[in-house]
Design an enzyme around this catalytic site. Structure first.
Site, PDB file in Angstrom:
ATOM      1  CB  SER A 160      -0.905   0.024   1.240  1.00  0.00           C
ATOM      2  OG  SER A 160      -1.560   1.268   1.372  1.00  0.00           O
TER       3      SER A 160
ATOM      4  CD  GLN B 213      -2.943   1.390  -2.883  1.00  0.00           C
ATOM      5  OE1 GLN B 213      -2.131   1.423  -1.961  1.00  0.00           O
ATOM      6  NE2 GLN B 213      -3.847   2.324  -3.076  1.00  0.00           N
TER       7      GLN B 213
ATOM      8  CE1 TYR C 189      -6.252   4.427  -1.787  1.00  0.00           C
ATOM      9  CE2 TYR C 189      -4.476   4.036  -0.222  1.00  0.00           C
ATOM     10  CZ  TYR C 189      -5.753   3.777  -0.671  1.00  0.00           C
ATOM     11  OH  TYR C 189      -6.547   2.885  -0.008  1.00  0.00           O
TER      12      TYR C 189
ATOM     13  CB  THR D 242      -6.684   2.505  -5.086  1.00  0.00           C
ATOM     14  OG1 THR D 242      -6.052   1.269  -4.765  1.00  0.00           O
ATOM     15  CG2 THR D 242      -8.050   2.549  -4.430  1.00  0.00           C
TER      16      THR D 242
ATOM     17  CE  LYS E  24      -8.013  -3.127  -3.935  1.00  0.00           C
ATOM     18  NZ  LYS E  24      -8.983  -2.281  -3.215  1.00  0.00           N
TER      19      LYS E  24
ATOM     20  CG  HIS F 225     -11.631   0.909  -0.632  1.00  0.00           C
ATOM     21  ND1 HIS F 225     -10.722   1.322  -1.557  1.00  0.00           N
ATOM     22  CD2 HIS F 225     -11.023   1.042   0.577  1.00  0.00           C
ATOM     23  CE1 HIS F 225      -9.608   1.712  -0.942  1.00  0.00           C
ATOM     24  NE2 HIS F 225      -9.769   1.543   0.358  1.00  0.00           N
TER      25      HIS F 225
ATOM     26  NE  ARG G 224     -14.178 -11.122   5.789  1.00  0.00           N
ATOM     27  CZ  ARG G 224     -13.782 -10.108   5.004  1.00  0.00           C
ATOM     28  NH1 ARG G 224     -13.004 -10.357   3.959  1.00  0.00           N
ATOM     29  NH2 ARG G 224     -14.121  -8.873   5.274  1.00  0.00           N
TER      30      ARG G 224
END
Length: 370
Positions: free
Chosen positions: A117, A137, A139, A165, A242, A266, A301
């Site tokens: 991230s 990733q 931002y 993203t 994404k 998200h 999950r």
């Protein structure tokens, strides 16, 4: 057959990947648990992700001669042990002092990509040094020069894909954080963004989220498709977009040169009125055809959910919170146990569905129940 995942010393941790959430609640401060677990607004989208996945049933095939299926699959043109990547998640040192390097090392040992991230609490260089496939990733920041520098750092660190993203023009209203007056502790920071108003993320004010104040100051709120065109021109790495839900946006992503899109709301943390990601997966697949790969996240999950996504046509999934919970419970050992459980759950699901590998799972029929 799925076995209990062992903790250090042989103490069972969990019988399923989903069990780690309850275990993490017992070890984390309540405000940190809420930061990870919470969604936006009334958390309608958060609950909707799980409900939508539970409504998807898969028609198993019989007498297929499957005993021990393979789980390996290709993502972005490279082989991996599972059709899974570890989703980008911010500030992992919040849940365990070993943070991102521990989860990245577990991912690499398990043979799956780890997505770093922008808001990681360890630098991309240190995380990538763990070895194995690492994606970065991005931002989008107000400072275009810093965006370019992050892309360059990802290249130099050896990242093998770039994921942008696009669903965070602002941070969704995380009301748990607002009620908790949540702020980052002094030892946790956005390690990839030195000097970018990190003080805001640490300044707790009752009735506000310090993390939201920080992202509002540094994130660019008006990203357009021309920015994606620009980004495509900055890298020859596979580009993943994404945060796609509308099939029209998936087409625009393919038009901009994306190699893959991630159908995602998200994790229920942005627009609370957004549909469950898996609900939009079939329409996105139809819209883009074979122009780019399609992955999905939000609510995954366990191994049965991976099977559901494959049966709907996805190339693979991103898994987030369950692995973060496992990291919280036992650090690297917890992450190793969680990824081993996920692999075992997927093998069980493929066997019971009569599939020799993930590719065959994409030929299964699904039924969406009420």
């Amino acid at each position: 057959m799925t076995d209990l995942a062992p903790a250090p010393g042989g103490v069972p941790l969990a019988a399923s990947l989903a069990d780690f959430a309850a275990l993490a609640r017992d070890v984390l401060p309540p405000e940190v648990y809420d930061f990870v677990a919470g969604g936006s607004g009334t958390e309608t989208a958060l609950a909707g992700n799980r409900a939508a996945l539970d409504r998807i049933t898969v028609l198993p095939r019989m007498l297929r001669g499957v005993h021990r299926p393979r789980t390996d699959a290709s993502l972005l043109g490279r082989p991996h042990a599972l059709p899974v990547a570890v989703a980008p998640m911010a500030y992992q040192r919040l849940v365990h002092p070993d943070g991102e390097p521990a989860l990245a090392a577990a991912a690499h040992a398990a043979g799956v990509p780890y997505v770093v991230s922008t808001l990681s609490s360890t630098t991309v260089e240190e995380i990538a040094a763990a070895g194995g496939p690492t994606w970065f990733q991005l931002y989008w920041l107000r400072d275009r020069a810093m965006v370019r520098e992050l892309v360059d750092r990802a290249h130099r660190a050896g990242c093998t894909a770039l994921m942008v993203t696009v669903d965070v023009p602002i941070l969704g209203p995380r009301l748990r954080d607002v009620r908790n007056g949540f702020a980052l502790p002094p030892e946790v920071s956005a390690a990839n963004l030195p000097g970018s108003r990190d003080d805001l993320a640490h300044a707790g004010v009752p009735g506000t989220s310090a993390v939201a104040r920080h992202t509002s100051a540094v994130f660019a709120p008006a990203l357009t498709w021309s920015d994606i065109d620009w980004l495509r021109g900055q890298t020859d790495l596979p580009l993943v977009v994404k945060g796609i839900l509308d099939p029209r946006d998936a087409v625009l992503a393919a038009d901009a040169g994306a190699d893959a899109v991630v159908v995602s709301n998200h994790g229920g943390r942005q627009l609370d009125a957004a549909p469950a990601a898996v609900t939009m997966l079939p329409e996105v697949l139809t819209a883009v055809g074979d122009r780019c790969e399609v992955l999905v996240d939000s609510g995954i999950r366990g191994g049965v959910d991976v099977l559901r996504a494959l049966a709907l046509g996805a190339s693979g999934v991103l898994v987030g919170r369950p692995l973060l919970w496992a990291l919280a419970v036992a650090g690297r050992a917890g992450a190793d146990a969680a990824l081993a459980l996920l692999a075992a759950e997927l093998r069980d699901a493929l066997t019971l569905a009569g599939c020799a590998d993930p590719a065959e799972a994409r030929d299964l029929r699904t039924i969406t129940g009420g």
